[in-house]
Motif scaffolding. Structure first.
Motif, mmCIF file in Angstrom:
data_model
loop_
_atom_site.group_PDB
_atom_site.id
_atom_site.type_symbol
_atom_site.label_atom_id
_atom_site.label_comp_id
_atom_site.label_asym_id
_atom_site.label_seq_id
_atom_site.Cartn_x
_atom_site.Cartn_y
_atom_site.Cartn_z
ATOM 1 N N THR A 1 -4.167 1.138 -2.533
ATOM 2 C CA THR A 1 -4.078 0.046 -1.295
ATOM 3 C C THR A 1 -4.049 -1.254 -2.093
ATOM 4 O O THR A 1 -4.007 -2.382 -1.366
ATOM 5 N N ASN A 2 -4.016 -1.217 -3.394
ATOM 6 C CA ASN A 2 -4.279 -2.519 -4.006
ATOM 7 C C ASN A 2 -2.891 -3.146 -4.332
ATOM 8 O O ASN A 2 -1.998 -2.821 -5.261
ATOM 9 N N LYS A 3 -2.250 -4.197 -3.393
ATOM 10 C CA LYS A 3 -1.242 -4.963 -3.775
ATOM 11 C C LYS A 3 -1.123 -5.960 -5.153
ATOM 12 O O LYS A 3 -0.034 -6.093 -5.292
ATOM 13 N N LEU B 1 -3.118 6.278 5.481
ATOM 14 C CA LEU B 1 -3.213 4.566 5.204
ATOM 15 C C LEU B 1 -3.769 3.797 6.582
ATOM 16 O O LEU B 1 -4.492 2.859 6.259
ATOM 17 N N ASP C 1 -10.396 -2.531 -1.564
ATOM 18 C CA ASP C 1 -9.628 -1.773 -2.584
ATOM 19 C C ASP C 1 -10.626 -1.224 -3.510
ATOM 20 O O ASP C 1 -10.517 0.056 -4.046
ATOM 21 N N LEU D 1 -12.383 1.767 -1.953
ATOM 22 C CA LEU D 1 -11.418 3.145 -1.864
ATOM 23 C C LEU D 1 -11.947 4.480 -2.592
ATOM 24 O O LEU D 1 -11.959 5.344 -1.956
ATOM 25 N N HIS E 1 -7.317 1.756 6.676
ATOM 26 C CA HIS E 1 -7.341 0.418 7.365
ATOM 27 C C HIS E 1 -8.393 0.428 8.607
ATOM 28 O O HIS E 1 -9.149 -0.672 8.543
ATOM 29 N N GLU F 1 0.830 -1.097 0.051
ATOM 30 C CA GLU F 1 0.018 0.003 0.213
ATOM 31 C C GLU F 1 0.873 1.228 -0.084
ATOM 32 O O GLU F 1 1.835 1.252 0.670
#
Length: 140
Positions: free
Chosen positions: A125-127, A67, A92, A95, A71, A18
């Motif tokens: 935030t998208n891994k 961040l 995500d 978001l 969460h 993120e």
């Protein structure tokens, strides 16, 4: 295309974590090439369903605080109906309701007119998607 409107795509590598990526310098570089001392508007748009644009302070912990707040608001757990990808990936896709995929900023004399501590940032935030695009458009 008119010199009153110019657009360009900025490729951004955000990796598999993120991130809050400061785009202020690339925005200023774009404006130095296309704005030529003019007044106008800079629009940023992220054509992704899982990223957004924020104007925040960076470097003093606010990026990490953002961040952490995301969460709290959008936990990365199994509560989400949208379930493909990494665990909690559904968050995500929510978001952009909190951090919109766009921003329009003032340009005066060819430069961004942000507040003293403000930076324009890509929030990702998208891994699962390490490569992003941001469309920069100047109208002036």
């Amino acid at each position: 295309m008119s010199d009153r409107f110019t657009t360009r795509v900025l490729d951004v590598s955000t990796g598999h974590t993120e991130t809050v990526t400061d785009l202020t310098r690339p925005c200023e570089q774009f404006l130095s090439e296309v704005a030529a001392g003019r007044d106008g508007l800079l629009n940023l748009f992220v054509p992704h369903a899982t990223a957004g644009i924020a104007v925040i302070e960076t470097g003093a912990g606010s990026d990490h605080d953002l961040l952490a707040a995301l969460h709290t608001l959008l936990p990365a757990d199994d509560r989400w109906e949208h379930r493909h990808g990494s665990p909690g990936h559904g968050r995500d896709h929510v978001l952009p309701a909190f951090v919109p995929p766009h921003a329009t900023l003032p340009v005066l004399d060819g430069h961004l007119r942000l507040g003293t501590w403000q930076s324009v940032c890509l929030i990702d935030t998208n891994k699962d998607n390490p490569e992003r695009q941001v469309r920069l458009s100047f109208l002036g």
